[in-house]
Design an enzyme around this catalytic site. Structure first.
Site, PDB file in Angstrom:
ATOM      1  N   ASN A  68       0.917  -1.092   0.197  1.00 39.00           N
ATOM      2  CA  ASN A  68      -0.036   0.193  -0.114  1.00 39.00           C
ATOM      3  C   ASN A  68       0.825   1.356  -0.071  1.00 39.00           C
ATOM      4  OD1 ASN A  68      -0.638   2.087   2.392  1.00 39.00           O
ATOM      5  ND2 ASN A  68       0.259   0.169   3.376  1.00 39.00           N
ATOM      6  N   LEU A  72      -1.049   8.587   3.589  1.00 41.86           N
ATOM      7  CA  LEU A  72      -1.345   9.362   4.824  1.00 41.86           C
ATOM      8  C   LEU A  72      -2.324  10.331   4.804  1.00 41.86           C
ATOM      9  CD1 LEU A  72       2.342   9.857   6.383  1.00 41.86           C
ATOM     10  CD2 LEU A  72       0.313   8.163   7.308  1.00 41.86           C
ATOM     11  N   CYS A 131       6.893   6.126   8.231  1.00 34.96           N
ATOM     12  CA  CYS A 131       5.833   5.793   7.106  1.00 34.96           C
ATOM     13  C   CYS A 131       6.813   5.902   5.863  1.00 34.96           C
ATOM     14  CB  CYS A 131       4.724   6.701   6.878  1.00 34.96           C
ATOM     15  SG  CYS A 131       3.777   6.340   5.544  1.00 34.96           S
ATOM     16  N   ASN A 195       6.288  -0.796  11.202  1.00 30.15           N
ATOM     17  CA  ASN A 195       5.624  -0.281  10.051  1.00 30.15           C
ATOM     18  C   ASN A 195       5.857  -1.088   8.876  1.00 30.15           C
ATOM     19  OD1 ASN A 195       3.972   1.568   8.390  1.00 30.15           O
ATOM     20  ND2 ASN A 195       4.623   3.159   9.893  1.00 30.15           N
ATOM     21  N   GLY A 247       2.865  -6.701  12.500  1.00 32.73           N
ATOM     22  CA  GLY A 247       3.550  -7.270  11.245  1.00 32.73           C
ATOM     23  C   GLY A 247       3.196  -8.551  10.891  1.00 32.73           C
ATOM     24  N   GLY A 269      -3.508  -5.729  11.774  1.00 31.80           N
ATOM     25  CA  GLY A 269      -3.851  -4.880  10.957  1.00 31.80           C
ATOM     26  C   GLY A 269      -4.338  -5.626   9.459  1.00 31.80           C
ATOM     27  N   SER A 270      -3.260  -5.977   8.723  1.00 28.20           N
ATOM     28  CA  SER A 270      -3.923  -6.653   7.307  1.00 28.20           C
ATOM     29  C   SER A 270      -4.570  -7.890   7.627  1.00 28.20           C
ATOM     30  CB  SER A 270      -2.503  -6.829   6.573  1.00 28.20           C
ATOM     31  OG  SER A 270      -1.969  -5.948   6.210  1.00 28.20           O
TER      32      SER A 270
HETATM   33  C1  LIG Z   1      -3.699   0.302   4.318  1.00 27.30           C
HETATM   34  C2  LIG Z   1      -2.749   0.511   5.409  1.00 27.30           C
HETATM   35  C3  LIG Z   1      -2.929   1.792   6.098  1.00 27.30           C
HETATM   36  C4  LIG Z   1      -1.851   2.335   7.097  1.00 27.30           C
HETATM   37  N1  LIG Z   1      -1.637   3.382   7.595  1.00 27.30           N
HETATM   38  C5  LIG Z   1      -0.917   3.465   8.678  1.00 27.30           C
HETATM   39  C6  LIG Z   1      -0.649   4.801   9.443  1.00 27.30           C
HETATM   40  O1  LIG Z   1      -1.618   5.726   8.961  1.00 27.30           O
HETATM   41  N2  LIG Z   1       0.023   4.731  10.629  1.00 27.30           N
HETATM   42  C7  LIG Z   1       0.712   4.057  10.788  1.00 27.30           C
HETATM   43  O2  LIG Z   1       1.778   4.288  11.634  1.00 27.30           O
HETATM   44  N3  LIG Z   1       1.004   2.716  10.035  1.00 27.30           N
HETATM   45  C8  LIG Z   1      -0.149   2.713   8.960  1.00 27.30           C
HETATM   46  N4  LIG Z   1      -0.008   1.393   8.624  1.00 27.30           N
HETATM   47  C9  LIG Z   1       0.838   0.152   8.895  1.00 27.30           C
HETATM   48  C10 LIG Z   1       0.185  -0.566  10.089  1.00 27.30           C
HETATM   49  O3  LIG Z   1      -0.264  -0.035  11.219  1.00 27.30           O
HETATM   50  C11 LIG Z   1       1.269  -1.895  10.330  1.00 27.30           C
HETATM   51  O4  LIG Z   1       2.383  -1.343  10.930  1.00 27.30           O
HETATM   52  C12 LIG Z   1       1.511  -2.668   9.268  1.00 27.30           C
HETATM   53  O5  LIG Z   1       0.417  -2.941   8.309  1.00 27.30           O
HETATM   54  C13 LIG Z   1       2.157  -4.049   9.708  1.00 27.30           C
HETATM   55  O6  LIG Z   1       1.136  -4.781  10.274  1.00 27.30           O
HETATM   56  P1  LIG Z   1       0.000  -5.650   9.534  1.00 27.30           P
HETATM   57  O7  LIG Z   1       0.922  -6.873   8.847  1.00 27.30           O
HETATM   58  O8  LIG Z   1      -0.707  -6.508  10.560  1.00 27.30           O
HETATM   59  O9  LIG Z   1      -0.928  -5.135   8.668  1.00 27.30           O
HETATM   60  C14 LIG Z   1      -0.948   1.003   7.329  1.00 27.30           C
HETATM   61  C15 LIG Z   1      -1.055  -0.159   6.796  1.00 27.30           C
HETATM   62  C16 LIG Z   1      -2.090  -0.410   5.766  1.00 27.30           C
HETATM   63  C17 LIG Z   1      -2.066  -1.971   5.322  1.00 27.30           C
END
Ligand SMILES: Cc1cc2nc3c(=O)[nH]c(=O)nc-3n(C[C@H](O)[C@H](O)[C@H](O)COP(=O)(O)O)c2cc1C
Length: 323
Positions: A68, A72, A131, A195, A247, A269-270
């Site tokens: 992605n 922001l 980010c 992140n 993650g 998250g995902s």
């Molecule tokens: C669509 C999307 C938007 C995200 N937006 C942010 C954000 O605004 N701020 C942030 O710190 N991390 C953001 N992240 C990162 C997630 O918080 C997380 O650290 C990252 O996706 C890894 O975790 P996951 O594999 O469980 O998704 C975003 C991730 C995704 C997929």
């Protein structure tokens, strides 16, 4: 199985934490995540000014993970205060903590944005210094060096000394333990790791990058072993600092592994994309069942278990071959 999780001055109802950016900052969705079993919910990162984010396509599921570059999008810190206030009120009856995530373009603005968001009295602040998708505008993420990561931490702690600060780190650095030690030294109360990992995908038929931003951040299952390694190294560097291990966590067993690596709480998250809106409840319940079936009475019981000396008796060294 009670999943109560001590985290700094708080006792979270469960170790599962909604990761930032996954369900935005709508009070209703954050409350839904809390009702689904999260011990804490993180708002979408807010910055100094309103932003539209990047042009589509901004997110793709490529099989082993998501890529992605949302860019922001957010309403700006001043407007975010009202949204956070509403979220705080909605969360009150759930016992879940509100983590207000934020970013900025300069060290000074990190302090300024933190001070604005503090008006909503979130339980915790989370500085997103990692980010990977706004490189072209903001340059290298502050999480890239110990110096810049520490400078942001100091600025935020100076601006808002009374709300505990989580600093969110990036995986693409040669020594994440050193960055963690620097931010803890500068006053960070906890770490969120990690992140997304910078990546890209190319459509071979057109010969062009799939995301409009060209590059993006990898999340989901492909990120899991990278996140585990980062959490493990951070725990080695700052063993007394709580970590939200984030993650690629998709199942209760993943969450258990994250706790064993040294996390105190587990960001999700995902997985909501992969398993649907019930993912948070499923992961919480699977973790509880796994702990139960292995005779552990709390998430804390397996904290940092993977840091013990390996039990080589399981794989005995072969006897030397006689000469
Ligand atoms: C669509 C999307 C938007 C995200 N937006 C942010 C954000 O605004 N701020 C942030 O710190 N991390 C953001 N992240 C990162 C997630 O918080 C997380 O650290 C990252 O996706 C890894 O975790 P996951 O594999 O469980 O998704 C975003 C991730 C995704 C997929």
């Amino acid at each position: 199985m009670p999943l109560l999780t001590p985290f700094l001055h708080l006792t979270l109802p469960s170790p599962i934490v909604l990761a930032s950016g996954i369900w935005g900052t709508s009070a209703a969705l954050l409350a839904r995540a809390a009702a689904a079993g999260c011990g804490a919910v993180t708002s979408k990162s807010a910055g100094p000014e309103p932003r539209r984010g990047h042009v589509n396509p901004t997110c793709i599921d490529w099989g082993a993970g998501l890529l992605n570059a949302i860019g922001l999008p957010n309403p700006g810190a001043t407007h975010e205060v009202d949204i956070l206030r509403e979220a705080k009120a909605e969360l009150a009856h759930t016992g879940a903590a509100l983590i207000a995530s934020f970013f900025a373009d300069t060290v000074e603005n990190f302090g300024r944005v933190a001070a604005i968001l503090a008006q909503a009295q979130p339980d915790l602040l989370e500085a997103n210094i990692s980010c990977p998708n706004v490189h072209s505008e903001f340059g290298e993420p502050f999480a890239a060096t110990a110096q810049s990561a520490a400078a942001v931490t100091r600025a935020v702690k100076q601006a808002v000394p009374h709300i505990p600060l989580i600093v969110k780190l990036a995986p693409d650095t040669p020594n994440i333990g050193r960055i963690a030690a620097a931010v803890v030294d500068a006053g960070a109360d906890a770490i969120c790791a990690i992140n997304t990992m910078p990546g890209m995908l190319i459509d071979v038929e057109s010969g062009q990058p799939i995301l409009h931003n060209r590059r993006g951040g990898v999340s989901g299952p492909a990120l899991f072993p990278i996140a585990l390694r980062c959490v493990y190294e951070i725990h080695q560097a700052v063993p007394n600092t709580p970590i939200i291990g984030t993650g690629g966590v998709t199942t209760g067993k993943d969450a258990a592994a994250m706790l064993m690596a040294g996390a105190t709480a587990v960001g999700v998250g995902s997985a909501i994309h992969y398993r649907g809106p019930d993912a948070l409840t499923l992961i919480r319940d699977e973790l509880a069942a796994w702990l139960d079936s292995h005779g552990h009475d709390s998430p804390a019981a397996i904290h940092a278990l993977a840091h013990r000396e390996p039990r080589y008796d399981l794989h005995p060294t072969p006897a030397p071959i006689p000469k």
